[in-house]
Design a protein around this motif. Structure first.
Motif, PDB file in Angstrom:
ATOM      1  N   SER A 100       0.878  -1.291  -0.134  1.00  0.00           N
ATOM      2  CA  SER A 100      -0.104  -0.117  -0.037  1.00  0.00           C
ATOM      3  C   SER A 100       1.025   1.480   0.014  1.00  0.00           C
ATOM      4  CB  SER A 100      -0.835   0.314   1.303  1.00  0.00           C
ATOM      5  OG  SER A 100      -1.521   1.178   1.365  1.00  0.00           O
ATOM      6  N   TYR A 101       0.317   2.153  -0.824  1.00  0.00           N
ATOM      7  CA  TYR A 101       1.032   3.436  -0.671  1.00  0.00           C
ATOM      8  C   TYR A 101       0.721   4.220   0.669  1.00  0.00           C
ATOM      9  CZ  TYR A 101       1.301   4.269  -5.673  1.00  0.00           C
ATOM     10  OH  TYR A 101       1.380   3.902  -7.086  1.00  0.00           O
ATOM     11  N   ARG A 102      -0.049   3.690   1.534  1.00  0.00           N
ATOM     12  CA  ARG A 102      -0.346   4.152   2.875  1.00  0.00           C
ATOM     13  C   ARG A 102       0.713   3.885   3.910  1.00  0.00           C
ATOM     14  NH1 ARG A 102      -6.843   2.653   3.409  1.00  0.00           N
ATOM     15  NH2 ARG A 102      -7.762   3.914   1.388  1.00  0.00           N
ATOM     16  N   ALA A 103       1.306   2.863   3.593  1.00  0.00           N
ATOM     17  CA  ALA A 103       2.607   2.569   4.579  1.00  0.00           C
ATOM     18  C   ALA A 103       3.619   3.537   4.383  1.00  0.00           C
ATOM     19  CB  ALA A 103       2.911   1.023   4.207  1.00  0.00           C
ATOM     20  N   ARG A 104       3.888   4.168   5.807  1.00  0.00           N
ATOM     21  CA  ARG A 104       5.210   4.910   5.848  1.00  0.00           C
ATOM     22  C   ARG A 104       6.566   4.432   5.444  1.00  0.00           C
ATOM     23  NH1 ARG A 104       5.359   8.114  11.487  1.00  0.00           N
ATOM     24  NH2 ARG A 104       3.270   8.468  10.652  1.00  0.00           N
ATOM     25  N   ASP A 105       6.537   3.277   5.682  1.00  0.00           N
ATOM     26  CA  ASP A 105       7.822   2.472   5.241  1.00  0.00           C
ATOM     27  C   ASP A 105       7.419   1.120   4.717  1.00  0.00           C
ATOM     28  OD1 ASP A 105      10.297   0.979   4.505  1.00  0.00           O
ATOM     29  OD2 ASP A 105      11.087   2.133   6.332  1.00  0.00           O
ATOM     30  N   TRP A 106       6.908   0.880   3.425  1.00  0.00           N
ATOM     31  CA  TRP A 106       6.434  -0.417   3.099  1.00  0.00           C
ATOM     32  C   TRP A 106       7.331  -1.454   3.088  1.00  0.00           C
ATOM     33  CZ3 TRP A 106       8.454  -3.478  -0.928  1.00  0.00           C
ATOM     34  CH2 TRP A 106       9.712  -2.536  -1.701  1.00  0.00           C
ATOM     35  N   SER A 108       4.641   2.473  -9.048  1.00  0.00           N
ATOM     36  CA  SER A 108       3.163   1.925  -8.829  1.00  0.00           C
ATOM     37  C   SER A 108       3.124   1.012  -7.573  1.00  0.00           C
ATOM     38  CB  SER A 108       2.775   0.775  -9.768  1.00  0.00           C
ATOM     39  OG  SER A 108       1.600   0.126  -9.471  1.00  0.00           O
ATOM     40  N   ASP A 109       1.903   0.901  -6.812  1.00  0.00           N
ATOM     41  CA  ASP A 109       1.918   0.145  -5.523  1.00  0.00           C
ATOM     42  C   ASP A 109       2.045  -1.316  -5.813  1.00  0.00           C
ATOM     43  OD1 ASP A 109      -0.804   0.441  -6.835  1.00  0.00           O
ATOM     44  OD2 ASP A 109      -1.680   0.940  -5.064  1.00  0.00           O
ATOM     45  N   HIS A 110       1.847  -1.759  -7.118  1.00  0.00           N
ATOM     46  CA  HIS A 110       1.871  -3.116  -7.726  1.00  0.00           C
ATOM     47  C   HIS A 110       3.453  -3.174  -8.133  1.00  0.00           C
ATOM     48  CE1 HIS A 110      -2.534  -4.286  -7.529  1.00  0.00           C
ATOM     49  NE2 HIS A 110      -2.330  -3.177  -7.792  1.00  0.00           N
ATOM     50  N   ARG A 148       3.760  -5.316   4.692  1.00  0.00           N
ATOM     51  CA  ARG A 148       2.365  -5.739   4.861  1.00  0.00           C
ATOM     52  C   ARG A 148       1.765  -5.767   3.447  1.00  0.00           C
ATOM     53  NH1 ARG A 148      -0.344  -3.083  10.321  1.00  0.00           N
ATOM     54  NH2 ARG A 148       0.879  -4.132  11.820  1.00  0.00           N
ATOM     55  N   GLY A 149       2.174  -6.720   2.689  1.00  0.00           N
ATOM     56  CA  GLY A 149       1.910  -7.241   1.488  1.00  0.00           C
ATOM     57  C   GLY A 149       0.677  -8.046   1.274  1.00  0.00           C
ATOM     58  N   ARG A 150       0.202  -7.898  -0.050  1.00  0.00           N
ATOM     59  CA  ARG A 150      -0.800  -8.786  -0.572  1.00  0.00           C
ATOM     60  C   ARG A 150      -0.415  -9.371  -1.902  1.00  0.00           C
ATOM     61  NH1 ARG A 150      -6.153  -4.912   0.814  1.00  0.00           N
ATOM     62  NH2 ARG A 150      -5.196  -3.906   2.490  1.00  0.00           N
ATOM     63  N   GLU A 155       9.670 -14.791 -11.543  1.00  0.00           N
ATOM     64  CA  GLU A 155      10.065 -13.789 -10.913  1.00  0.00           C
ATOM     65  C   GLU A 155       9.122 -12.500 -10.397  1.00  0.00           C
ATOM     66  OE1 GLU A 155      13.782 -10.595 -11.316  1.00  0.00           O
ATOM     67  OE2 GLU A 155      13.845 -12.155 -12.727  1.00  0.00           O
ATOM     68  N   VAL A 156       9.099 -12.285  -9.159  1.00  0.00           N
ATOM     69  CA  VAL A 156       8.477 -11.194  -8.684  1.00  0.00           C
ATOM     70  C   VAL A 156       9.201  -9.974  -8.588  1.00  0.00           C
ATOM     71  CG1 VAL A 156       6.789 -10.374  -6.686  1.00  0.00           C
ATOM     72  CG2 VAL A 156       6.875 -12.585  -7.466  1.00  0.00           C
ATOM     73  N   LEU A 157       9.234  -8.808  -9.284  1.00  0.00           N
ATOM     74  CA  LEU A 157      10.246  -7.817  -9.378  1.00  0.00           C
ATOM     75  C   LEU A 157       9.899  -7.179  -8.064  1.00  0.00           C
ATOM     76  CD1 LEU A 157      12.724  -6.827 -10.853  1.00  0.00           C
ATOM     77  CD2 LEU A 157      11.365  -5.551 -12.057  1.00  0.00           C
ATOM     78  N   LYS A 158      10.297  -7.348  -6.910  1.00  0.00           N
ATOM     79  CA  LYS A 158       9.813  -6.446  -5.570  1.00  0.00           C
ATOM     80  C   LYS A 158      10.691  -5.000  -5.684  1.00  0.00           C
ATOM     81  CE  LYS A 158       9.791  -6.724  -0.677  1.00  0.00           C
ATOM     82  NZ  LYS A 158      10.013  -7.611   0.495  1.00  0.00           N
ATOM     83  N   ALA A 159      11.704  -5.205  -6.384  1.00  0.00           N
ATOM     84  CA  ALA A 159      12.654  -4.126  -6.414  1.00  0.00           C
ATOM     85  C   ALA A 159      11.969  -2.988  -6.852  1.00  0.00           C
ATOM     86  CB  ALA A 159      13.963  -4.004  -7.092  1.00  0.00           C
ATOM     87  N   ALA A 160      10.898  -3.096  -7.956  1.00  0.00           N
ATOM     88  CA  ALA A 160      10.061  -2.159  -8.482  1.00  0.00           C
ATOM     89  C   ALA A 160       9.228  -1.336  -7.622  1.00  0.00           C
ATOM     90  CB  ALA A 160       9.289  -2.697  -9.661  1.00  0.00           C
ATOM     91  N   ARG A 161       9.303  -1.929  -6.357  1.00  0.00           N
ATOM     92  CA  ARG A 161       8.057  -1.017  -5.681  1.00  0.00           C
ATOM     93  C   ARG A 161       9.106   0.169  -5.007  1.00  0.00           C
ATOM     94  NH1 ARG A 161       5.646   1.824  -3.046  1.00  0.00           N
ATOM     95  NH2 ARG A 161       3.778   1.801  -1.682  1.00  0.00           N
TER      96      ARG A 161
END
Length: 278
Positions: free
Chosen positions: A223-229, A267-269, A234-236, A255-261
């Protein structure tokens, strides 16, 4: 990680999916995605761009000569970018009769024969998990129900891939806290059951969970609402890749490109990629 069977003389293809959350705003980030994942096919959701303003030539410049899109001003929208030729499927349903640009199907000219590819952006459903009190939640349930009925009428999927932001995290470890998320839209039992009916109706295989066991955490959205995602984590898992049974044996890697967050103006995805030897 489980290793899939290899298929001699079959060139793998890489299929990626990403809720880009505005294709015009985040167009520069596509260069990062292509460098990281090198996909043959890239499916985008939430492009938020009417068709007449879609940046077709800019996206072709990323190495995708074949592009199709369905968009509208300000929200929704889907697109398929491909190195492989394809034909757009024009006879697929208009879900819930809304014409709201949430699905694009194409027939890919893939090694080993055509592959039917479906790119979905399922309604998020608002904040209140009550059909009567929340029309957005009712729309979400109706959309998924229609998709399940469509798949059931067609029978088990054959040489098919279904990807997209399905906006449902179905498994216990697809969310940061199963117990605390049971009454939160995206993980409620009624949504999970609806998604399960859709998956069973097409005899779809969950490609990400082919590689990542169900008892391990797996997220694609923070979420964008997380101060420090990253610290809170706290993902889904809202973004999915499903494959038909005849392609499941050709799954090579994911591959899940987590670095993109963490990219600037992210994006939030995050992008998700599956490699298949079809």
């Amino acid at each position: 990680m489980r290793k899939a069977k290899t298929a001699a003389a079959r060139k793998p293809i890489r299929v990626a999916t990403w809720n880009i959350n505005s294709v015009r705003l985040r167009r520069p980030l596509l260069a990062e995605l292509v460098r990281a994942l090198d996909p043959d096919v890239l499916c985008l959701q939430e492009t938020k761009c009417p068709d007449e303003l879609f940046p077709m030539e800019d996206l072709r410049a990323f190495g995708f000569p074949h592009v199709a899109h369905r968009g509208m001003k300000g929200y929704n929208g889907v697109a398929v970018l491909s190195r492989l030729p394809f034909e757009v499927r024009h006879d697929d349903p208009d879900w819930c009769g809304k014409g709201d640009c949430r699905h694009l199907g194409v027939d890919l000219d893939a090694p080993g024969g055509p592959i039917e590819l479906h790119n979905f952006y399922v309604p998020a459903g608002g904040d209140v998990p009550d059909r009567d009190a929340n029309p957005k939640f009712a729309h979400k349930l109706d959309f998924v129900s229609e998709a399940a009925a469509w798949n059931a009428a067609r029978g088990p999927a054959r040489r098919s891939v279904l990807v997209g932001d399905l906006n449902i995290a179905p498994l216990e470890h697809d969310v940061w806290s199963h117990r605390q998320m049971l009454d939160v839209v995206s993980h409620t039992p009624v949504e999970v059951e609806a998604l399960g009916r859709w998956q069973r109706a097409g005899a779809w295989h969950d490609a990400l969970r082919y590689f990542v066991p169900a008892d391990r955490k797996l997220y694609t959205w923070w979420s964008y609402r997380a101060r420090d995602w990253e610290a809170s984590d706290r993902g889904r898992r809202l973004d999915h890749v499903w494959v038909s049974g005849d392609l499941a044996g050709g799954l090579v890697r994911h591959e899940v490109l987590k670095a993109a967050r963490g990219w600037e103006r992210a994006s939030d995805h995050v992008p998700v990629m599956v490699e298949i030897a079809p």
